[in-house]
Scaffold this active site. Structure first.
Site, PDB file in Angstrom:
ATOM      1  N   ALA A  75       4.407   1.375   7.854  1.00 27.69           N
ATOM      2  CA  ALA A  75       5.330   0.270   8.173  1.00 27.69           C
ATOM      3  C   ALA A  75       4.736  -0.649   9.223  1.00 27.69           C
ATOM      4  CB  ALA A  75       6.664   0.830   8.667  1.00 27.69           C
ATOM      5  N   ASP A 123      15.013   1.116  10.199  1.00 29.07           N
ATOM      6  CA  ASP A 123      13.973   0.518  11.033  1.00 29.07           C
ATOM      7  C   ASP A 123      13.240   1.623  11.798  1.00 29.07           C
ATOM      8  OD1 ASP A 123      12.584  -0.964  12.983  1.00 29.07           O
ATOM      9  OD2 ASP A 123      14.170  -2.471  13.074  1.00 29.07           O
ATOM     10  N   ALA A 152      -4.071  -7.717  17.230  1.00 27.23           N
ATOM     11  CA  ALA A 152      -3.813  -7.212  18.586  1.00 27.23           C
ATOM     12  C   ALA A 152      -2.700  -6.163  18.562  1.00 27.23           C
ATOM     13  CB  ALA A 152      -3.438  -8.366  19.513  1.00 27.23           C
ATOM     14  N   GLY A 179      -8.086 -19.336  14.998  1.00 25.54           N
ATOM     15  CA  GLY A 179      -8.749 -18.079  15.389  1.00 25.54           C
ATOM     16  C   GLY A 179      -9.287 -17.289  14.210  1.00 25.54           C
ATOM     17  N   TYR A 233      -1.557 -10.318  14.969  1.00 25.71           N
ATOM     18  CA  TYR A 233      -1.467  -9.150  14.071  1.00 25.71           C
ATOM     19  C   TYR A 233      -2.462  -8.072  14.489  1.00 25.71           C
ATOM     20  CZ  TYR A 233      -2.609  -6.246   9.988  1.00 25.71           C
ATOM     21  OH  TYR A 233      -2.892  -5.181   9.164  1.00 25.71           O
ATOM     22  N   LYS A 252      -1.873  -4.258  15.980  1.00 23.22           N
ATOM     23  CA  LYS A 252      -2.385  -3.040  15.332  1.00 23.22           C
ATOM     24  C   LYS A 252      -3.320  -2.291  16.288  1.00 23.22           C
ATOM     25  CE  LYS A 252      -1.824  -1.699  11.675  1.00 23.22           C
ATOM     26  NZ  LYS A 252      -0.744  -0.860  11.038  1.00 23.22           N
ATOM     27  N   ILE A 303       0.842  -1.208   0.000  1.00 21.16           N
ATOM     28  CA  ILE A 303       0.000   0.000   0.000  1.00 21.16           C
ATOM     29  C   ILE A 303       0.871   1.249   0.000  1.00 21.16           C
ATOM     30  CG2 ILE A 303      -1.927   1.191   1.105  1.00 21.16           C
ATOM     31  CD1 ILE A 303      -2.653  -1.485   2.464  1.00 21.16           C
ATOM     32  N   TYR A 357      -8.763 -21.924   3.155  1.00 19.81           N
ATOM     33  CA  TYR A 357      -8.827 -22.298   4.572  1.00 19.81           C
ATOM     34  C   TYR A 357     -10.266 -22.638   4.976  1.00 19.81           C
ATOM     35  CZ  TYR A 357      -4.303 -19.772   4.906  1.00 19.81           C
ATOM     36  OH  TYR A 357      -3.021 -19.304   4.746  1.00 19.81           O
ATOM     37  N   THR A 375      -6.177  -1.085  10.350  1.00 14.04           N
ATOM     38  CA  THR A 375      -6.987  -2.115   9.711  1.00 14.04           C
ATOM     39  C   THR A 375      -8.341  -2.272  10.400  1.00 14.04           C
ATOM     40  OG1 THR A 375      -7.084  -4.525   9.478  1.00 14.04           O
ATOM     41  CG2 THR A 375      -5.644  -3.716  11.176  1.00 14.04           C
ATOM     42  N   ASP A 376      -9.305  -2.814   9.667  1.00 16.79           N
ATOM     43  CA  ASP A 376     -10.607  -3.113  10.287  1.00 16.79           C
ATOM     44  C   ASP A 376     -10.519  -4.325  11.210  1.00 16.79           C
ATOM     45  OD1 ASP A 376     -10.258  -5.066   8.333  1.00 16.79           O
ATOM     46  OD2 ASP A 376     -12.229  -4.814   7.408  1.00 16.79           O
ATOM     47  N   GLU A 377      -9.391  -5.081  11.135  1.00 18.96           N
ATOM     48  CA  GLU A 377      -9.291  -6.314  11.921  1.00 18.96           C
ATOM     49  C   GLU A 377      -9.254  -6.039  13.426  1.00 18.96           C
ATOM     50  OE1 GLU A 377      -6.702  -9.314  10.264  1.00 18.96           O
ATOM     51  OE2 GLU A 377      -6.850  -8.420   8.273  1.00 18.96           O
TER      52      GLU A 377
HETATM   53  P1  NAD Z   1       3.316  -4.846   3.468  1.00 17.20           P
HETATM   54  O1  NAD Z   1       3.643  -6.014   4.342  1.00 17.20           O
HETATM   55  O2  NAD Z   1       3.155  -5.044   2.008  1.00 17.20           O
HETATM   56  O3  NAD Z   1       4.429  -3.710   3.659  1.00 17.20           O
HETATM   57  C1  NAD Z   1       4.967  -3.374   4.900  1.00 17.20           C
HETATM   58  C2  NAD Z   1       6.221  -2.535   4.657  1.00 17.20           C
HETATM   59  O4  NAD Z   1       6.737  -2.126   5.939  1.00 17.20           O
HETATM   60  C3  NAD Z   1       7.342  -3.299   3.957  1.00 17.20           C
HETATM   61  O5  NAD Z   1       7.904  -2.509   2.934  1.00 17.20           O
HETATM   62  C4  NAD Z   1       8.356  -3.557   5.073  1.00 17.20           C
HETATM   63  O6  NAD Z   1       9.697  -3.639   4.597  1.00 17.20           O
HETATM   64  C5  NAD Z   1       8.139  -2.340   5.950  1.00 17.20           C
HETATM   65  N1  NAD Z   1       8.548  -2.580   7.350  1.00 17.20           N
HETATM   66  C6  NAD Z   1       8.221  -3.642   8.132  1.00 17.20           C
HETATM   67  N2  NAD Z   1       8.803  -3.521   9.333  1.00 17.20           N
HETATM   68  C7  NAD Z   1       9.478  -2.339   9.329  1.00 17.20           C
HETATM   69  C8  NAD Z   1      10.251  -1.643  10.286  1.00 17.20           C
HETATM   70  N3  NAD Z   1      10.464  -2.143  11.516  1.00 17.20           N
HETATM   71  N4  NAD Z   1      10.789  -0.450   9.945  1.00 17.20           N
HETATM   72  C9  NAD Z   1      10.592   0.069   8.700  1.00 17.20           C
HETATM   73  N5  NAD Z   1       9.881  -0.559   7.749  1.00 17.20           N
HETATM   74  C10 NAD Z   1       9.319  -1.752   8.054  1.00 17.20           C
HETATM   75  O7  NAD Z   1       2.020  -4.203   4.125  1.00 17.20           O
HETATM   76  P2  NAD Z   1       0.767  -3.493   3.414  1.00 17.20           P
HETATM   77  O8  NAD Z   1      -0.208  -4.524   3.032  1.00 17.20           O
HETATM   78  O9  NAD Z   1       1.269  -2.514   2.419  1.00 17.20           O
HETATM   79  O10 NAD Z   1       0.154  -2.712   4.671  1.00 17.20           O
HETATM   80  C11 NAD Z   1       0.609  -1.402   5.008  1.00 17.20           C
HETATM   81  C12 NAD Z   1      -0.137  -0.908   6.223  1.00 17.20           C
HETATM   82  O11 NAD Z   1      -1.545  -0.913   5.962  1.00 17.20           O
HETATM   83  C13 NAD Z   1       0.064  -1.784   7.465  1.00 17.20           C
HETATM   84  O12 NAD Z   1       0.177  -0.923   8.574  1.00 17.20           O
HETATM   85  C14 NAD Z   1      -1.205  -2.611   7.536  1.00 17.20           C
HETATM   86  O13 NAD Z   1      -1.524  -2.946   8.879  1.00 17.20           O
HETATM   87  C15 NAD Z   1      -2.230  -1.634   6.971  1.00 17.20           C
HETATM   88  N6  NAD Z   1      -3.391  -2.260   6.298  1.00 17.20           N
HETATM   89  C16 NAD Z   1      -3.225  -3.222   5.345  1.00 17.20           C
HETATM   90  C17 NAD Z   1      -4.334  -3.767   4.706  1.00 17.20           C
HETATM   91  C18 NAD Z   1      -4.179  -4.793   3.604  1.00 17.20           C
HETATM   92  O14 NAD Z   1      -5.186  -5.327   3.132  1.00 17.20           O
HETATM   93  N7  NAD Z   1      -2.977  -5.106   3.143  1.00 17.20           N
HETATM   94  C19 NAD Z   1      -5.614  -3.331   5.062  1.00 17.20           C
HETATM   95  C20 NAD Z   1      -5.750  -2.338   6.038  1.00 17.20           C
HETATM   96  C21 NAD Z   1      -4.623  -1.798   6.649  1.00 17.20           C
HETATM   97  P1  TYD Z   2      -5.323 -12.568   3.853  1.00 19.09           P
HETATM   98  O1  TYD Z   2      -5.117 -12.139   2.437  1.00 19.09           O
HETATM   99  O2  TYD Z   2      -4.196 -13.220   4.588  1.00 19.09           O
HETATM  100  O3  TYD Z   2      -5.879 -11.295   4.646  1.00 19.09           O
HETATM  101  P2  TYD Z   2      -6.503 -11.185   6.146  1.00 19.09           P
HETATM  102  O4  TYD Z   2      -6.240 -12.438   6.867  1.00 19.09           O
HETATM  103  O5  TYD Z   2      -5.729 -10.042   6.709  1.00 19.09           O
HETATM  104  O6  TYD Z   2      -7.956 -10.894   5.950  1.00 19.09           O
HETATM  105  O7  TYD Z   2      -6.558 -13.583   3.884  1.00 19.09           O
HETATM  106  C1  TYD Z   2      -7.824 -13.203   3.365  1.00 19.09           C
HETATM  107  C2  TYD Z   2      -8.771 -14.356   3.618  1.00 19.09           C
HETATM  108  O8  TYD Z   2      -8.367 -15.475   2.814  1.00 19.09           O
HETATM  109  C3  TYD Z   2      -8.770 -14.858   5.051  1.00 19.09           C
HETATM  110  O9  TYD Z   2     -10.092 -15.222   5.417  1.00 19.09           O
HETATM  111  C4  TYD Z   2      -7.883 -16.081   5.021  1.00 19.09           C
HETATM  112  C5  TYD Z   2      -8.098 -16.620   3.614  1.00 19.09           C
HETATM  113  N1  TYD Z   2      -6.946 -17.306   3.003  1.00 19.09           N
HETATM  114  C6  TYD Z   2      -7.129 -18.590   2.425  1.00 19.09           C
HETATM  115  O10 TYD Z   2      -8.217 -19.170   2.455  1.00 19.09           O
HETATM  116  N2  TYD Z   2      -6.043 -19.178   1.828  1.00 19.09           N
HETATM  117  C7  TYD Z   2      -4.812 -18.591   1.794  1.00 19.09           C
HETATM  118  O11 TYD Z   2      -3.847 -19.198   1.261  1.00 19.09           O
HETATM  119  C8  TYD Z   2      -4.655 -17.279   2.367  1.00 19.09           C
HETATM  120  C9  TYD Z   2      -3.312 -16.587   2.351  1.00 19.09           C
HETATM  121  C10 TYD Z   2      -5.753 -16.673   2.952  1.00 19.09           C
END
Ligand code: NAD
Ligand code: TYD
Length: 364
Positions: free
Chosen positions: A86, A63, A165, A300, A163, A167, A13, A220, A138-140
């Site tokens: 991050a 970091d 918890a 969980g 995760y 966030k 993102i 899953y 996140t909404d989680e």
């Molecule tokens: P991602 O795992 O793709 O990217 C995380 C980035 O953070 C990576 O580039 C990693 O190198 C960097 N990083 C990790 N630990 C670090 C540290 N200690 N110092 C500096 N950099 C560090 O994650 P994403 O999916 O892009 O999510 C970004 C943010 O959005 C997160 O905070 C996540 O909780 C939140 N978010 C994600 C989703 C989703 O669906 N992916 C939804 C809602 C919120």
């Molecule tokens: P994920 O992309 O890991 O996002 P989040 O757990 O943060 O919602 O998973 C999305 C949904 O897909 C979640 O209900 C778990 C399920 N899932 C599978 O069924 N198979 C998989 O291999 C993965 C990675 C996720």
């Protein structure tokens, strides 16, 4: 010129966000991307940005838990906005290794808050005008829904995975800084994102990459867990709009009323891959629903997430522009057109990109 410190900008993102703001604001902003380059960080996500916006874009490998480094960035640059992505972000990894989630997501957020607070404080305890911290969450954190209902900003926190918890803890720290010190911040809680540059451990890119490799598609449990999917460009536009039009100290939920079961998602990925792959591509005939394989459920496993985006729509004027049919087609098409990006992840080559790009230059 306004300066943004973006953390985690080499991830999924964050890289989409940096691309979005640089295209939108051009030479009126500067962006510093602080990223540790964990397994999820990939500078190939920003190759185009570092070439097209070389004057305005600076990458710092580091970091967010490193106090000296983070405070040094505030001393070196006149930072106006912090946009904090991050994090350790994958639920399955958090079940195996909770500690790194607490270190980065909780302690890392605290380190950033302290550095920003110190740099932005006036001698009378107030904050310099115009400074803002946006915490991306996140909404989680709200836990799991039954068949009905939605998450509102007022829904009590009830995280279940390490995760969520971690966030939730980081959100609480940001809230506490706003309440205790009047620290200028916003929190956004977004639903599941999908789109270009998502690391192939999350559901949609994993299914695309496995299908292309002719591997099984692990679903899953019963496959009927529900997630509320949002195209990543809609999310990053929402983050920008909250900074521009949102009320300081407020939380905004971001989501697009797009609930899908996991099995629906997997079937859609198969269908769209088959539509887009050339008939001469030998992989096409293997990509069928026979690849679907039900596996043991996640521990969980939250049943259903669904966001009520009423507040951001009403106060900020944000709504999603990309419907799921469009978004999933654009996403599959991006993965097909960027197979080298995927291959570099699968063979590990993406991790040497930093040394190729920055290895011989001065590091902070
Ligand atoms: P991602 O795992 O793709 O990217 C995380 C980035 O953070 C990576 O580039 C990693 O190198 C960097 N990083 C990790 N630990 C670090 C540290 N200690 N110092 C500096 N950099 C560090 O994650 P994403 O999916 O892009 O999510 C970004 C943010 O959005 C997160 O905070 C996540 O909780 C939140 N978010 C994600 C989703 C989703 O669906 N992916 C939804 C809602 C919120
Ligand atoms: P994920 O992309 O890991 O996002 P989040 O757990 O943060 O919602 O998973 C999305 C949904 O897909 C979640 O209900 C778990 C399920 N899932 C599978 O069924 N198979 C998989 O291999 C993965 C990675 C996720």
């Amino acid at each position: 010129m306004r300066t943004y410190l973006v953390t985690g900008g080499a991830g999924f993102i964050g890289s989409n966000y940096i691309r979005y703001i640089l295209k939108k604001y051009g030479s009126s902003i500067a962006v510093i991307n602080l990223d540790k380059l964990t397994y999820a960080g990939n500078l190939e996500n920003l190759q185009d940005v570092s070439e097209s916006f070389s004057e305005q874009y600076t990458f710092v490998k580091g970091d967010i838990c490193d106090r000296e480094l983070v405070s040094g960035l505030f001393r070196k640059y006149e930072i106006d906005r912090v946009v904090h992505f991050a994090a350790e972000s994958h639920v399955d990894r958090s079940i195996r290794d909770p500690e790194s989630f607490v270190v980065t997501n909780v302690l890392g957020t605290l380190t950033l808050l302290n550095a920003a607070k110190e740099a932005w404080s006036e001698s009378d305890g107030s904050f310099q005008p115009g400074k803002k911290f946006l915490h991306v969450s996140t909404d989680e954190v709200y836990g799991s829904l039954g068949e009905t209902g939605y998450f509102y900003e007022t829904t009590p926190y009830d995280p279940h995975s390490p995760y969520s918890a971690s966030k939730a803890s980081s959100d609480m720290l940001v809230k506490s800084y706003m309440d205790t010190y009047g620290f200028p911040a916003n929190i956004t809680n977004c639903s599941n994102n999908y789109g270009p540059y998502q690391f192939p451990e999350k559901l949609i890119p994993l299914m695309i990459c496995n299908a292309l490799a002719g591997r099984e598609l692990p679903v899953y449990g019963d496959g009927l867990n529900v997630r509320d999917w949002l195209y990543v460009e809609d999310h990053v536009r929402g983050i920008d709009m909250v900074q521009e039009k949102g009320r300081l100290f407020e939380t905004y939920n971001i989501g697009g009323h797009n609930e899908k079961t996991n099995i629906d998602i997997v079937r859609t990925v198969i269908k769209v891959l088959r539509e887009q792959l050339d008939d001469r591509d030998s992989r096409k005939e293997r990509i069928t629903e026979d690849l679907i394989c039900y596996v043991e459920d996640r521990k969980g496993h939250d049943r259903r997430y669904a966001i009520a985006p009423d507040k951001i729509r009403k106060e900020v004027g944000w709504y999603p522009e990309t419907d799921f049919e469009d978004g999933i087609r654009k996403t599959v098409s991006w993965y097909l057109q960027n197979e080298q990006w995927k291959d570099h992840i699968l063979n590990g080559a993406y991790q040497s990109y930093y040394d190729e790009m920055y290895g011989r230059r001065e590091r902070m």
